[in-house]
Every structure is written in structure tokens, then in C-alpha cells.
Enzyme design. Sequence first.
Site, PDB file in Angstrom:
ATOM      1  N   ASP A   1     -32.955  35.197  19.923  1.00  0.00           N
ATOM      2  CA  ASP A   1     -33.063  36.227  20.969  1.00  0.00           C
ATOM      3  C   ASP A   1     -31.842  37.139  21.079  1.00  0.00           C
ATOM      4  O   ASP A   1     -31.666  37.828  22.094  1.00  0.00           O
ATOM      5  CB  ASP A   1     -33.316  35.580  22.334  1.00  0.00           C
TER       6      ASP A   1
ATOM      7  N   ASP B   1      -1.931  26.845  12.738  1.00  0.00           N
ATOM      8  CA  ASP B   1      -0.965  27.286  13.745  1.00  0.00           C
ATOM      9  C   ASP B   1      -1.508  27.225  15.163  1.00  0.00           C
ATOM     10  O   ASP B   1      -1.159  28.060  16.017  1.00  0.00           O
ATOM     11  CB  ASP B   1      -0.487  28.708  13.429  1.00  0.00           C
TER      12      ASP B   1
END
Length: 466
Positions: free
Chosen positions: A134, A311
Site C-alpha cells: 500500500d 561507527d
Amino acid sequence: MEEPGRELLDRAMRRACGAPLRSGNRLELLRDGPATYDSWLAAIEGARRWVHLENYIFSDDGVGRRFAEALSRKAREGVAVRVLYDWFGCLDVRSSFWEGLRRAGVEACPVNAPSLREPRDLLPRDHRKLLAVDGEYASVGGVCLSEGWLERSPKTGLPYRDTCVAVRGPAVADAERAFAGVWDLFARRPLPPEERPGPGEVPGAGEVAARVVAQEPGRARMLRALELLLASVRERVWISDPYFLGSPVLTQALVSAAADGVDVRLLLPATNDLPWIGALSRIGYRPLLEAGVRIFEYGGPMMHAKTHVADSFHSRVGSTNLNFSGLLANWEADLLAEDAGFAARMEEMFEEDFSNAREILLHRGRRPRPQRPMSRSERRDRRRTMRRVRRGSGGTASRIGEEALHSATFSPASYERRVKGALSAGLLALSVLGARHPRLISWPLAAAGAAAGVLGLLRALRGGGP
């Protein structure tokens, strides 16, 4: 990473992989098959306008039939349901299974099936695992529709590990666009315009910035994205992959990052459902280990997740394996997120997987050995578990990494000697066979050359093909 650095990396990523960064998304991390199936089935059940499903393996087993029933039910309600499945990945699925879906109103289309009328390269595969509903919900990852993703090791209790991510927000439009690209290429008619929402048509649902990388044959989008990430990472990058056969470029990027003091870790399977790929993967361990890359082998039935976190900010969840097929030849779909909160959940998942894995170490002198051999009853349980896994889920996916949680039982040096010896013996046997019976070698080569020539000629006469 400081803001100017992020802006520079964003621009490089956008140009390298053709995937704009979309803000305003909400992400849900789906660990393993059961969590993924629950999320996907709930999204299908709530569909009001359309369901777009694209998956490499759609098995005719308990899981596959459960999804077939859900899709058929929505089609009967008048929802447009379209399914893309890979011809090779679903090779063992009976035609009656697809005919049942089509009778219910589902449009099911095979991808890259062999055809003399429209010859195509047979190597590229639709390896995506994508669901879009949708224009409001999308999900990508590594989970196929098969009972194999429900397996647990009877010895360690660990699950068949895989990962998907559910998305709500503007990035859904990019997942829909990825589906539309393959549908338009292989279906009999293009996807209707109303089923192609743009990013501006999908309202924001959260605060996470993410991009969907839609890999296509020959594009190398994820490879370029990984190169950029590994060139810019500062502290750590953790990667999981089931069929790791790093290209020279990727291997060098990992080695360079580790040599620069980055915490580089690879999480791979201890027992691989494609043993020959597992064997080739281990041949490449030594240069990585010598450079300081840490390698862990997961102790459950299989580590099938294709993820990374870097990181504490950059994350990936997708379908791209780090080998030639995934990086260069297939249709794939990956989500790259830039968000500290989502990265924290990814790191927590990795930490748990590392605790359920053995670390591979370079040893000198004495060869490491298992703490104890498997008993007869354990070997019997292992064979029984292997037989329960259907062919579509990878055949030997339930094999047990019996010592994976206790010690590094793998010796790179001795393994390399065994593999090289086996390859050399195979080459010698093939050469002797060719010298003694040349027709056994020449006829298959001639047949392969003739087939390639005919397909190439047909393609040239037809103007090239896709």
C-alpha cells in the site's frame, strides 16, 4: 562523524549507488524467520490496495503455503497481489503451486526463466527478499519463505540466524520502485501508475534517515557503497555474511581498515548450507587474519544474515551477499540506515551473535583440535535434523557447529593444505581422464559452445535483449 563529513559521505553514497537518503522513517529490526514472518503476514493481512512480494525462494511447504493462503485471501478481496519469484530459486516448486495462486487472482511472475524466444543471461538471479504494501510498509532482508528459517540446532539450541528490517516512511517509495523495475522487465504488462508512489506521497513515520539500494545486474551499487564506507570508517565495522568470497577490492578495503586500527569483524557460518562456498571462503581467511581482521563463526544451523554496523551510526540490512553474484550479477535490495538508535540495536544483536560464535585465530605449532569428538547419538541426531530441512531452504542448513561455542577448532594452515591438495588431485584426475578418453571432455565443451553461440546469435538478431 562531524556534519561536514556526513554531508560529503551522503553525496558520495548517493552518486555511487543511486539511492537518495530519505528522512522521516521508522525502522523495526526483525531478527530471524519467525519475527519476520509475523511482521510480513500482519502487513499482508492489513493490505487495502496492493501487495508486492519479491523473494528468491518461495517453497511449497508449511511456511510457503501459509503465505500462499494469506496472499490468495487478499486477492479474493479485490486487493492487487503481485508476486515475483526467481525461476532457479524455486526450481523444485511444483507448477500446481503457482497455478493455485493464479486461480485465486494472484499475479505470480517468474524472473529470468530460460527462453529461446527471449534469450537472456542465465547467471543473474532475483535474490531479493522484499515486501511492499500500500505504499505504507516495506521490508527487506535475507529471509526466504521456507521452513528452513524456523530451524534450531538440537545441540546448541541456537536458531537459523537471519535478519530483516521493516520500514514505514518515505523510504517505502524506493522499495516500491525497486519492485516495479523488475516487474516491468519480466511481467506481461507494466505496474500500474497508482502502485508506484513517489517519496513525496509517503508521509513521515519516524526520525530515521535511510536509503534503499536497489542492486541490478552489472551495477555494483552495494560494492561501491561498501568501498566508501570502509574508506571513511573510523572506529569499528562489524559485518555478517553467509557466503563471503570477497573480491580483491573488498578484501583490500577490509585489510586497509584493519591496518589503520579499525575494529573490523566478520561474522560467518561455522557450518555452511552451501559447503563448497564455505570451503572457498575459508581459503581467504589467512590474509584477513594476518592484517588484524577478526573472524567469528556462528554456532547455530546457519548464519544467513547480510548486515553491517559501523561507527555506531551506519547500518545495513539486506539481501546482498559479499561475493561475485551478490555484488555484481543479481537483483538485490538493501536498506542503509544512518541513525545512532538503530545502530545501537544492531550492535546489541551482533554482540549476542559473537557470544554464540567461535573466534578463528592464527596458531603456531600445535594444531587446535575439538575438545571432544561427536558421539554416535549426536551424529544420529545431526543426520535426522538435516533430513528435516527441505531442499528449498538450502539442503544442509541444519548441520551443527558442535564445538563452535567453546574453542577455535579450525586451523587455517592445515585447511589450506587440504583444500589445495583436493583441488590438485581433482585437476590431475580430470587431466588423466581427458588424455585417456578425450571425447568425454570435448563433447561437453562443444555442446556448451554451441549453446552459447546459438543464444548469442538469437540475441544479436533480436536487438540485444534486456
